[in-house]
Design a protein around this motif. Structure first.
Motif, mmCIF file in Angstrom:
data_model
loop_
_atom_site.group_PDB
_atom_site.id
_atom_site.type_symbol
_atom_site.label_atom_id
_atom_site.label_comp_id
_atom_site.label_asym_id
_atom_site.label_seq_id
_atom_site.Cartn_x
_atom_site.Cartn_y
_atom_site.Cartn_z
ATOM 1 N N ALA A 258 0.816 -1.209 0.000
ATOM 2 C CA ALA A 258 0.000 0.000 0.000
ATOM 3 C C ALA A 258 0.854 1.266 0.000
ATOM 4 C CB ALA A 258 -0.929 -0.009 1.208
ATOM 5 N N LEU A 259 2.034 1.182 0.567
ATOM 6 C CA LEU A 259 2.950 2.325 0.595
ATOM 7 C C LEU A 259 3.873 2.361 -0.624
ATOM 8 C CD1 LEU A 259 3.938 2.260 4.390
ATOM 9 C CD2 LEU A 259 2.494 3.964 3.238
ATOM 10 N N SER A 260 3.644 1.440 -1.579
ATOM 11 C CA SER A 260 4.467 1.345 -2.802
ATOM 12 C C SER A 260 5.925 1.037 -2.489
ATOM 13 C CB SER A 260 4.366 2.637 -3.627
ATOM 14 O OG SER A 260 3.032 2.873 -4.011
ATOM 15 N N LEU A 261 6.126 0.202 -1.476
ATOM 16 C CA LEU A 261 7.465 -0.247 -1.096
ATOM 17 C C LEU A 261 7.710 -1.648 -1.643
ATOM 18 C CD1 LEU A 261 7.319 0.779 2.668
ATOM 19 C CD2 LEU A 261 8.726 1.892 0.913
ATOM 20 N N PRO A 262 8.970 -2.040 -1.818
ATOM 21 C CA PRO A 262 9.246 -3.450 -2.133
ATOM 22 C C PRO A 262 8.800 -4.320 -0.961
ATOM 23 C CG PRO A 262 11.278 -2.277 -1.614
ATOM 24 C CD PRO A 262 10.203 -1.231 -1.706
ATOM 25 N N VAL A 263 8.271 -5.491 -1.270
ATOM 26 C CA VAL A 263 7.720 -6.366 -0.234
ATOM 27 C C VAL A 263 8.782 -7.338 0.252
ATOM 28 C CG1 VAL A 263 5.930 -8.062 0.317
ATOM 29 C CG2 VAL A 263 5.418 -6.153 -1.231
#
Length: 307
Positions: A258-263
């Motif tokens: 949701a924060l557009s971060l790598p998972v």
């Protein structure tokens, strides 16, 4: 020696290696793991190949041979390290292209030659036959010879399009960042490993922190991975600075997306500074909305991601 011709043996070995590892990811993974194994960051805090002792650098070739053997479960050769597709193949590793050395017993046999450079996250592997016409006349005191320039040119490179080794984050980060991480000290007591981990999180926001990176920075701690989580670890200590420390479990992957971060995958973390946002912008955490902070945003304590 196989009754097949030299070129057909070369073809058979290449085909089998590409069948076992079509993308080259497994070979690249073995090389990454072998470098990390030698650096022994968790116990020694080392992050650079240059920090290894001469004997350890020599042992790198043996470890590559052993670890590839285990990964692919090759049969043992009679004269060489492996038997691949029924053909004798020796494994040679060097830190430089053309640095492989071939003993007298190798003449006429195929070799899997491997090269890796941690600084550039680069590696190559190929097949060459160690015949007299591609070996130098000069020998070292062990009677070993290297390939001529023409011999290097005859290597049949495999996996040429592979993107490279997983990066060594500590080696490749700017020196000033690394200095701040490793010079971090606890304000009181001797929990300097925890202080270094906190600084690691501050220095590398928004990128996946590998297990090896965490363990190397937290060297000397009983469980560096635990010190990244809650219950007094980085996740709790960095919350007042607005930093979320997200792992692979519970709600963390959904928040990261949701924060557009790598998972993060298992054994990995990603850190992000957040601030409150408008409804439906960013990640919803415990009924409130949060987004990635910009440099201009004030510091606001980060929320607790439910577990």
């Amino acid at each position: 020696m196989s009754p097949r011709s030299g070129s057909s043996e070369n073809d058979a070995v290449a085909a089998e290696l590409l069948r076992l590892d079509p993308s080259g990811d497994q070979v690249a993974g073995v090389l990454r793991e072998t470098l990390d194994q030698l650096l022994d960051g968790r116990r020694r805090g080392r992050w650079s190949y240059s920090a290894l002792h001469k004997t350890e650098k020599t042992y790198m070739g043996t470890l590559v041979e052993i670890n590839l053997h285990r990964e692919f479960e090759f049969a043992d050769g009679d004269v060489t390290d492996y038997r691949i597709a029924g053909i004798e193949v020796d494994c040679k590793f060097s830190q430089s292209i053309g640095g492989w050395e071939f003993g007298p017993e190798m003449e006429g046999h195929l070799a899997l030659v491997v090269w890796a450079n941690d600084q550039n996250s680069a590696w190559r592997a190929g097949i060459v036959r160690a015949t007299a016409d591609v070996l130098r006349e000069s020998r070292n005191r062990d009677a070993k010879r290297r390939l001529t320039r023409d011999g290097v040119g005859r290597i049949r490179w495999l996996w040429a399009e592979h993107p490279g080794l997983e990066p060594n984050q500590l080696l490749q980060m700017p020196a000033a960042h690394r200095e701040r991480i490793f010079s971090a000290r606890a304000r009181s007591g001797n929990q300097h490993g925890q202080a270094r981990l906190l600084q690691l999180c501050r220095e590398l926001p928004g990128v996946i922190l590998r297990r090896t990176t965490v363990e190397t920075v937290g060297w000397g701690l009983d469980d560096p991975m635990k010190r990244m989580r809650s219950n007094g670890g980085a996740r709790d200590k960095l919350r007042p600075e607005g930093l979320l420390v997200l792992g692979h479990q519970d709600n963390d992957p959904a928040v990261a997306r949701a924060l557009s971060l790598p998972v993060p995958a298992k054994g990995q973390f990603v850190v992000c500074r957040v601030v409150p946002s408008k409804h439906s912008v960013g990640a919803e955490i415990e009924g409130s909305w949060w987004r990635q902070a910009t440099a201009d945003d004030p510091v606001v304590p980060a929320p607790v991601v439910p577990r």
